[in-house]
Scaffold this motif. Structure first.
Motif, mmCIF file in Angstrom:
data_model
loop_
_atom_site.group_PDB
_atom_site.id
_atom_site.type_symbol
_atom_site.label_atom_id
_atom_site.label_comp_id
_atom_site.label_asym_id
_atom_site.label_seq_id
_atom_site.Cartn_x
_atom_site.Cartn_y
_atom_site.Cartn_z
ATOM 1 N N GLU A 182 6.702 1.038 -23.810
ATOM 2 C CA GLU A 182 6.710 2.190 -22.915
ATOM 3 C C GLU A 182 6.277 1.834 -21.490
ATOM 4 N N ASP A 183 5.267 0.984 -21.364
ATOM 5 C CA ASP A 183 4.664 0.741 -20.048
ATOM 6 C C ASP A 183 5.084 -0.561 -19.380
ATOM 7 N N VAL A 184 5.417 -1.567 -20.142
ATOM 8 C CA VAL A 184 5.658 -2.895 -19.581
ATOM 9 C C VAL A 184 7.128 -3.274 -19.608
ATOM 10 N N SER A 185 7.709 -3.239 -20.788
ATOM 11 C CA SER A 185 9.083 -3.708 -20.944
ATOM 12 C C SER A 185 9.755 -2.945 -22.073
ATOM 13 N N PRO A 186 10.744 -2.121 -21.761
ATOM 14 C CA PRO A 186 11.370 -1.319 -22.818
ATOM 15 C C PRO A 186 12.084 -2.190 -23.853
ATOM 16 N N ARG A 187 12.115 -1.698 -25.057
ATOM 17 C CA ARG A 187 12.860 -2.351 -26.128
ATOM 18 C C ARG A 187 14.345 -2.142 -25.837
ATOM 19 N N VAL A 188 15.075 -3.227 -25.718
ATOM 20 C CA VAL A 188 16.486 -3.167 -25.333
ATOM 21 C C VAL A 188 17.347 -3.526 -26.539
ATOM 22 N N THR A 189 18.251 -2.635 -26.902
ATOM 23 C CA THR A 189 19.162 -2.900 -28.006
ATOM 24 C C THR A 189 20.275 -3.834 -27.559
ATOM 25 N N LEU A 190 21.020 -4.358 -28.520
ATOM 26 C CA LEU A 190 22.153 -5.222 -28.203
ATOM 27 C C LEU A 190 23.174 -4.474 -27.345
ATOM 28 N N ALA A 191 23.416 -3.211 -27.661
ATOM 29 C CA ALA A 191 24.372 -2.419 -26.885
ATOM 30 C C ALA A 191 23.926 -2.285 -25.430
ATOM 31 N N GLU A 192 22.642 -2.019 -25.212
ATOM 32 C CA GLU A 192 22.131 -1.899 -23.845
ATOM 33 C C GLU A 192 22.181 -3.242 -23.124
ATOM 34 N N PHE A 193 21.844 -4.304 -23.833
ATOM 35 C CA PHE A 193 21.887 -5.636 -23.232
ATOM 36 C C PHE A 193 23.321 -5.985 -22.821
ATOM 37 N N THR A 194 24.274 -5.688 -23.687
ATOM 38 C CA THR A 194 25.684 -5.950 -23.383
ATOM 39 C C THR A 194 26.115 -5.156 -22.159
ATOM 40 N N GLU A 195 25.668 -3.922 -22.053
ATOM 41 C CA GLU A 195 25.970 -3.121 -20.860
ATOM 42 C C GLU A 195 25.399 -3.768 -19.604
ATOM 43 N N GLN A 196 24.178 -4.268 -19.698
ATOM 44 C CA GLN A 196 23.545 -4.900 -18.540
ATOM 45 C C GLN A 196 24.314 -6.141 -18.111
ATOM 46 N N VAL A 197 24.787 -6.901 -19.082
ATOM 47 C CA VAL A 197 25.497 -8.144 -18.776
ATOM 48 C C VAL A 197 26.899 -7.858 -18.233
ATOM 49 N N THR A 198 27.602 -6.901 -18.844
ATOM 50 C CA THR A 198 28.989 -6.639 -18.455
ATOM 51 C C THR A 198 29.136 -5.587 -17.365
ATOM 52 N N GLY A 199 28.144 -4.711 -17.242
ATOM 53 C CA GLY A 199 28.241 -3.627 -16.273
ATOM 54 C C GLY A 199 29.096 -2.468 -16.757
ATOM 55 N N ILE A 200 29.467 -2.486 -18.028
ATOM 56 C CA ILE A 200 30.314 -1.438 -18.604
ATOM 57 C C ILE A 200 29.490 -0.600 -19.577
ATOM 58 N N ARG A 201 29.401 0.709 -19.299
ATOM 59 C CA ARG A 201 28.632 1.599 -20.167
ATOM 60 C C ARG A 201 29.442 1.922 -21.421
ATOM 61 N N THR A 202 28.690 2.078 -22.534
ATOM 62 C CA THR A 202 29.328 2.362 -23.819
ATOM 63 C C THR A 202 28.630 3.526 -24.507
ATOM 64 N N GLY A 203 29.301 4.068 -25.492
ATOM 65 C CA GLY A 203 28.706 5.138 -26.283
ATOM 66 C C GLY A 203 27.475 4.663 -27.040
ATOM 67 N N ALA A 204 27.507 3.441 -27.553
ATOM 68 C CA ALA A 204 26.358 2.895 -28.279
ATOM 69 C C ALA A 204 25.157 2.725 -27.353
ATOM 70 N N GLY A 205 25.394 2.305 -26.149
ATOM 71 C CA GLY A 205 24.314 2.173 -25.176
ATOM 72 C C GLY A 205 23.716 3.527 -24.835
ATOM 73 N N GLU A 206 24.564 4.505 -24.694
ATOM 74 C CA GLU A 206 24.101 5.868 -24.404
ATOM 75 C C GLU A 206 23.257 6.412 -25.556
ATOM 76 N N THR A 207 23.693 6.162 -26.777
ATOM 77 C CA THR A 207 22.929 6.581 -27.951
ATOM 78 C C THR A 207 21.553 5.932 -27.960
ATOM 79 N N ALA A 208 21.486 4.644 -27.640
ATOM 80 C CA ALA A 208 20.205 3.919 -27.604
ATOM 81 C C ALA A 208 19.288 4.488 -26.525
ATOM 82 N N ARG A 209 19.836 4.779 -25.356
ATOM 83 C CA ARG A 209 19.023 5.361 -24.279
ATOM 84 C C ARG A 209 18.496 6.733 -24.673
ATOM 85 N N ASN A 210 19.349 7.542 -25.275
ATOM 86 C CA ASN A 210 18.921 8.876 -25.708
ATOM 87 C C ASN A 210 17.814 8.790 -26.756
ATOM 88 N N ALA A 211 17.945 7.850 -27.690
ATOM 89 C CA ALA A 211 16.918 7.680 -28.714
ATOM 90 C C ALA A 211 15.592 7.267 -28.072
#
Length: 94
Positions: free
Chosen positions: A57-86
C-alpha cells in the motif's frame, strides 16, 4: 522480465518487513512467501502479513502480470483493469 520484477519486489519486501511476509495462518500452512508476489491477489492478501500489506500500500504496489504487460507494452487490457479495480477495492477496505 516479470519474473525479475517479482524477485526484486520480494527482496524489497523482505527488507521492509524484516522477513515478516506471511500471516500466522500462512506460516502454519508452510506457504512459500514468494508465492504471494504472483497469482491471484485475493489469495496473496489473505496470506500476507500486515507488514507486507502495508508495503504494498505505501511503498510498492503488488503488480499482476497483466498490469506489468500493460506497463511494458503501453496497451491497456481488460485483465489489467480488473487487477486495478481489485487493488482499489482492497485499499478501500484496508
Amino acid at each position: 522480465m516479470y519474473q525479475e520484477h517479482i524477485y526484486m519486489q520480494w527482496l524489497a519486501a523482505e527488507d521492509y518487513t524484516r522477513g515478516n511476509l506471511l500471516n500466522r495462518r500462512a506460516r502454519a500452512a508452510d506457504v512459500d512467501p514468494r508465492s504471494l508476489f504472483s497469482g491471484p491477489s485475493h489469495v496473496a492478501y489473505a496470506r500476507a502479513s500486515e507488514d507486507l500489506i502495508r508495503f504494498w500500500e505505501d511503498v510498492s504496489p503488488r503488480v499482476t502480470l497483466a498490469e506489468f504487460t500493460e506497463q511494458v507494452t503501453g496497451i491497456r487490457t481488460g485483465a489489467g483493469e480488473t487487477a486495478r479495480n481489485a487493488r482499489e477495492d482492497r485499499r478501500r477496505r484496508f
